[in-house]
Design an enzyme around this catalytic site. Structure first.
Site, short mmCIF file in Angstrom:
data_model
loop_
_atom_site.label_atom_id
_atom_site.label_comp_id
_atom_site.label_asym_id
_atom_site.label_seq_id
_atom_site.Cartn_x
_atom_site.Cartn_y
_atom_site.Cartn_z
N ASP A 19 0.81 -1.36 -0.10
CA ASP A 19 0.00 0.07 0.25
C ASP A 19 0.69 1.48 0.06
O ASP A 19 0.36 2.00 0.73
CB ASP A 19 -0.95 -0.12 1.04
N LYS A 84 -7.61 -4.07 -2.63
CA LYS A 84 -8.04 -4.84 -1.58
C LYS A 84 -8.92 -3.81 -0.82
O LYS A 84 -8.63 -2.46 -0.72
CB LYS A 84 -6.78 -5.55 -0.67
N CYS A 116 -1.74 -2.06 8.15
CA CYS A 116 -1.94 -3.27 7.11
C CYS A 116 -0.40 -4.18 6.95
O CYS A 116 -0.64 -5.17 6.84
CB CYS A 116 -1.86 -2.57 5.61
#
Length: 207
Positions: A19, A84, A116
């Site tokens: 990310d 996601k 995450c």
């Protein structure tokens, strides 16, 4: 009884870029250093022949992966970029790829360390993978979250390392093919490596 020694396994290692998206740039502490470390790992991946997997958390809201991390030069080593909604990278298409390619060691870097990255590490450990988190490649919006997140990952069984240490562990031998190119990348990235250590590692208390 002594703890199991966990080493990176050449040929069964994958790089996970978690990310590292454009909207985080003004929010995440040391964002540019996270990107620099990730870019270095992408360059090394090509020389070391390590596959790379990228995720993006809700890209409509948080933007795409930082443009500095263009996966095109990786060719077939780029296993894919997956959007996601789950915090963890360990979503079904990702875990299926790990099984398909018989991968065991995951080198994890990205943001945010306490959300995450942490949940990815915990899920992968639970699934039986070896997880190596780059201390100079993770951060959060609140920098004070990072040390605690790394501590929890270590307690859960993750290996906390640095980008250069992991790279040399995968290279392993100066007689292996590609060492000249490998060494050149290490030299090219020396200033970025030092800055990432100063920004992302040195300020953290050891928990």
């Amino acid at each position: 009884m002594a703890s199991r020694v966990v080493k990176l396994i050449p040929g069964r290692t994958v790089f996970f870029a978690c990310d590292i998206q454009t909207r985080f740039k003004p929010l995440v502490y040391g964002y540019d250093s996270v990107v620099a470390t990730a870019r270095k790992m992408f360059r090394l991946a090509k020389v070391l022949q390590v596959p790379v997997l990228i995720t993006e958390q809700n890209p409509r809201a948080l933007g795409e992966t930082a443009p500095e991390l263009d996966p095109a030069p990786l060719g077939k080593l780029h296993l894919g970029t997956y959007s996601k909604s789950a915090m963890s990278m360990a979503i079904p298409p990702v875990t299926e790829l790990l099984k398909k390619h018989d991968l065991k060691s995951v080198v994890l870097f990205g943001i945010e360390s306490h959300i995450c990255v942490l949940q990815t590490a915990l899920d992968l450990l639970q699934l039986g993978y070896d997880v190596h988190v780059l201390a100079d490649g993770v951060s959060s919006c609140n920098k004070d979250e990072v040390g605690t997140a790394l501590s929890r990952m270590r307690q859960a069984g993750a290996q906390i390392t640095t980008s250069e240490s992991a790279a040399f562990e995968l290279q392993a031998d100066a007689d292996k093919p590609g060492f000249k190119d490998f060494s050149q990348i290490i030299k090219d990235e020396r200033e970025n490596t030092q800055k990432a250590l100063e920004v992302l590692v040195r300020p953290r208390p050891q928990l």
